[in-house]
Design a protein around this motif. Sequence first.
Motif, PDB file in Angstrom:
ATOM      1  N   LYS A 108       0.828  -1.208   0.000  1.00 58.10           N
ATOM      2  CA  LYS A 108       0.000   0.000   0.000  1.00 58.10           C
ATOM      3  C   LYS A 108       0.861   1.257   0.000  1.00 58.10           C
ATOM      4  N   ALA A 109       1.913   1.255   0.831  1.00 60.21           N
ATOM      5  CA  ALA A 109       2.831   2.393   0.843  1.00 60.21           C
ATOM      6  C   ALA A 109       3.554   2.512  -0.493  1.00 60.21           C
ATOM      7  N   LEU A 110       3.914   1.356  -1.068  1.00 64.04           N
ATOM      8  CA  LEU A 110       4.571   1.367  -2.367  1.00 64.04           C
ATOM      9  C   LEU A 110       3.661   1.986  -3.424  1.00 64.04           C
ATOM     10  N   CYS A 111       2.382   1.676  -3.367  1.00 58.65           N
ATOM     11  CA  CYS A 111       1.424   2.260  -4.315  1.00 58.65           C
ATOM     12  C   CYS A 111       1.350   3.776  -4.165  1.00 58.65           C
ATOM     13  N   VAL A 112       1.369   4.263  -2.928  1.00 57.53           N
ATOM     14  CA  VAL A 112       1.323   5.712  -2.689  1.00 57.53           C
ATOM     15  C   VAL A 112       2.553   6.387  -3.286  1.00 57.53           C
ATOM     16  N   LEU A 113       3.732   5.805  -3.037  1.00 57.34           N
ATOM     17  CA  LEU A 113       4.967   6.392  -3.556  1.00 57.34           C
ATOM     18  C   LEU A 113       5.011   6.346  -5.082  1.00 57.34           C
ATOM     19  N   ARG A 114       4.561   5.243  -5.652  1.00 57.80           N
ATOM     20  CA  ARG A 114       4.509   5.158  -7.118  1.00 57.80           C
ATOM     21  C   ARG A 114       3.511   6.154  -7.686  1.00 57.80           C
ATOM     22  N   GLY A 115       2.417   6.375  -6.957  1.00 57.58           N
ATOM     23  CA  GLY A 115       1.440   7.366  -7.389  1.00 57.58           C
ATOM     24  C   GLY A 115       2.027   8.767  -7.411  1.00 57.58           C
ATOM     25  N   ILE A 116       2.877   9.083  -6.430  1.00 55.55           N
ATOM     26  CA  ILE A 116       3.540  10.391  -6.390  1.00 55.55           C
ATOM     27  C   ILE A 116       4.502  10.535  -7.565  1.00 55.55           C
ATOM     28  N   GLN A 117       5.235   9.458  -7.855  1.00 57.32           N
ATOM     29  CA  GLN A 117       6.113   9.500  -9.023  1.00 57.32           C
ATOM     30  C   GLN A 117       5.307   9.739 -10.299  1.00 57.32           C
ATOM     31  N   GLY A 118       4.187   9.051 -10.416  1.00 55.56           N
ATOM     32  CA  GLY A 118       3.338   9.239 -11.585  1.00 55.56           C
ATOM     33  C   GLY A 118       2.815  10.657 -11.684  1.00 55.56           C
ATOM     34  N   LEU A 119       2.397  11.222 -10.545  1.00 54.22           N
ATOM     35  CA  LEU A 119       1.890  12.592 -10.520  1.00 54.22           C
ATOM     36  C   LEU A 119       2.935  13.560 -11.055  1.00 54.22           C
ATOM     37  N   SER A 120       4.178  13.423 -10.593  1.00 54.35           N
ATOM     38  CA  SER A 120       5.221  14.358 -11.008  1.00 54.35           C
ATOM     39  C   SER A 120       5.661  14.125 -12.448  1.00 54.35           C
ATOM     40  N   GLN A 121       5.482  12.895 -12.963  1.00 57.93           N
ATOM     41  CA  GLN A 121       5.830  12.639 -14.367  1.00 57.93           C
ATOM     42  C   GLN A 121       4.701  12.992 -15.325  1.00 57.93           C
ATOM     43  N   GLY A 122       3.565  13.399 -14.776  1.00 57.31           N
ATOM     44  CA  GLY A 122       2.414  13.714 -15.614  1.00 57.31           C
ATOM     45  C   GLY A 122       2.658  14.824 -16.608  1.00 57.31           C
ATOM     46  N   CYS A 123       3.650  15.666 -16.336  1.00 58.89           N
ATOM     47  CA  CYS A 123       3.913  16.793 -17.232  1.00 58.89           C
ATOM     48  C   CYS A 123       4.957  16.476 -18.304  1.00 58.89           C
ATOM     49  N   LEU A 124       5.581  15.283 -18.259  1.00 61.62           N
ATOM     50  CA  LEU A 124       6.718  15.031 -19.145  1.00 61.62           C
ATOM     51  C   LEU A 124       6.360  15.090 -20.636  1.00 61.62           C
ATOM     52  N   TYR A 125       5.376  14.329 -21.058  1.00 59.18           N
ATOM     53  CA  TYR A 125       5.059  14.287 -22.485  1.00 59.18           C
ATOM     54  C   TYR A 125       4.538  15.634 -23.015  1.00 59.18           C
ATOM     55  N   PRO A 126       3.549  16.255 -22.357  1.00 52.74           N
ATOM     56  CA  PRO A 126       3.094  17.555 -22.855  1.00 52.74           C
ATOM     57  C   PRO A 126       4.214  18.592 -22.895  1.00 52.74           C
ATOM     58  N   THR A 127       5.071  18.588 -21.867  1.00 52.88           N
ATOM     59  CA  THR A 127       6.162  19.557 -21.814  1.00 52.88           C
ATOM     60  C   THR A 127       7.198  19.264 -22.895  1.00 52.88           C
ATOM     61  N   MET A 128       7.470  17.988 -23.157  1.00 51.67           N
ATOM     62  CA  MET A 128       8.402  17.637 -24.225  1.00 51.67           C
ATOM     63  C   MET A 128       7.895  18.158 -25.569  1.00 51.67           C
ATOM     64  N   HIS A 129       6.628  17.953 -25.845  1.00 52.37           N
ATOM     65  CA  HIS A 129       6.046  18.462 -27.095  1.00 52.37           C
ATOM     66  C   HIS A 129       6.183  19.980 -27.169  1.00 52.37           C
ATOM     67  N   HIS A 130       5.944  20.640 -26.050  1.00 57.64           N
ATOM     68  CA  HIS A 130       6.064  22.095 -25.994  1.00 57.64           C
ATOM     69  C   HIS A 130       7.491  22.536 -26.309  1.00 57.64           C
ATOM     70  N   LEU A 131       8.484  21.900 -25.678  1.00 60.90           N
ATOM     71  CA  LEU A 131       9.877  22.293 -25.863  1.00 60.90           C
ATOM     72  C   LEU A 131      10.403  21.912 -27.249  1.00 60.90           C
ATOM     73  N   ILE A 132       9.948  20.784 -27.787  1.00 59.47           N
ATOM     74  CA  ILE A 132      10.309  20.428 -29.165  1.00 59.47           C
ATOM     75  C   ILE A 132       9.810  21.510 -30.117  1.00 59.47           C
ATOM     76  N   GLY A 133       8.594  21.984 -29.862  1.00 62.58           N
ATOM     77  CA  GLY A 133       8.023  23.038 -30.686  1.00 62.58           C
ATOM     78  C   GLY A 133       8.781  24.348 -30.592  1.00 62.58           C
ATOM     79  N   LYS A 134       9.473  24.574 -29.488  1.00 62.16           N
ATOM     80  CA  LYS A 134      10.260  25.794 -29.316  1.00 62.16           C
ATOM     81  C   LYS A 134      11.650  25.685 -29.947  1.00 62.16           C
TER      82      LYS A 134
END
Length: 450
Positions: A108-134
């Motif tokens: 259960k604790a592992l799921c919480v920590l993995r969820g936090i990692q997922g939350l912080s990685q949520g911006c990676l793909y959209p931000t990559m597209h943004h920076l590629i466009g720049k």
Amino acid sequence: MCSKIFGIRHLQVLLLFFALVLGFAMRVNISMAIVAMTDKRSEDPFDWNMQIQSIVFSSFFWGYIILQIPSGELAARYGGTILVTISIAVNSVVSLLIPFGAHYGGWKALCVLRGIQGLSQGCLYPTMHHLIGKWVPLEEKARLGTFIYGGTLLGTGIQLVASGYIAAYWGWPAIFYINGSLAAIWVMFYFFLGADSPQKSKHITREERLYIQTSLGHLNGQKILKTPWKKLALSRPFISLIVMHSGHNWGFWTLMTEIPSYMNLILKVDIKANGTLSALPYFVMYILSIPCGIISDYGLKKNWFSINTCRKVSNSIGEFGPALALIALCHSPPGNVTQAVGLLTVVVGLNAGHLSGFMLVHIDMAPNFAGTMMGITTFFANVVSIIAPLVAGLILEDQYDIKQWALVFYVTSCIYIVSNIIFIIFGTSARQPWNEPEETETNPDKIVEQ
């Protein structure tokens, strides 16, 4: 034309490439780590069945979906470097905490920590597209964009290989300690060298800045535009892109989370060989992604085919090919390790076609909103990524039953085929009329992606 072989734009591409290498390494490390964590031959193993393991696999995506849509808007408004930096930094800290959390808090604790990692990685793909466009000129879009996103494959492959050996020699906690430390080093480099755009870079030459601006049409600054939410919601090509991204993610994450267990339980491969064999398909996919990007750019430059044809042919190789190879895997002789690994390598390797396929269609359709569009499609695709491992867990009531594994592969194959057919029929790379809605303000420092 900028004659520099290596310019500041290439440095930015390299930094973003390593961000995805590390991000995906930390995203997929649980796939191998959980094999060691639950190995009954190890000291103090965790008694987690396939259903619990499936929940652990999917927990990353509980947080991951939350920031997909907002991060595209945030990147356009405040810049992409801050979001990428925060993402990798948070993943670094959490990765260092995972062994402690799993030991004292269980799955259960592992799921919480993995969820936090997922939350912080949520911006990676959209931000990559943004920076590629720049940063990436139109003439270099396919090969440099493919190179950046190839980091997801190289990170996956390296992590799977390394995890097997690390777990065997130093124990599974070392997997997370090493990932967290390497990510912290990247953050320090990017803090000093990263930039939101050529206009904001302190290191770029005037010649290179002019080359990028001329290619992207940024010489006089760009309008800051309101996202046409209603038109996006009613756009049939965009809806087909959502379906395609979702279908691809079902296949990718089913295979990512289940291949190590399949190697261990069905093919009886030990932990060190497991990591190497599980990683082989992703190395092949990475290698194939390079010519895919080069051929796409060269073919478009020579007018061999339209951009629409290029994207759909590439995508069909990346989706139909794996679907057929999975069907073949279901009919391969049980216990034949060489044939099974060969077919899995074909399945994942051919997936490289999607990098010069649907992944670039967001930018083709509406470059002004590519980051936001990527956030939307990734949001829905990662809802599917939560469901896919759970469905696999439900099917695999007896994890040693080869017929149940075949059913998992058949379902994945069908989803690959159906989603790509929908994309072929309704998808397009044509520039959409709502790419240029009524402007609200002009600011030369805030350049939207092209």
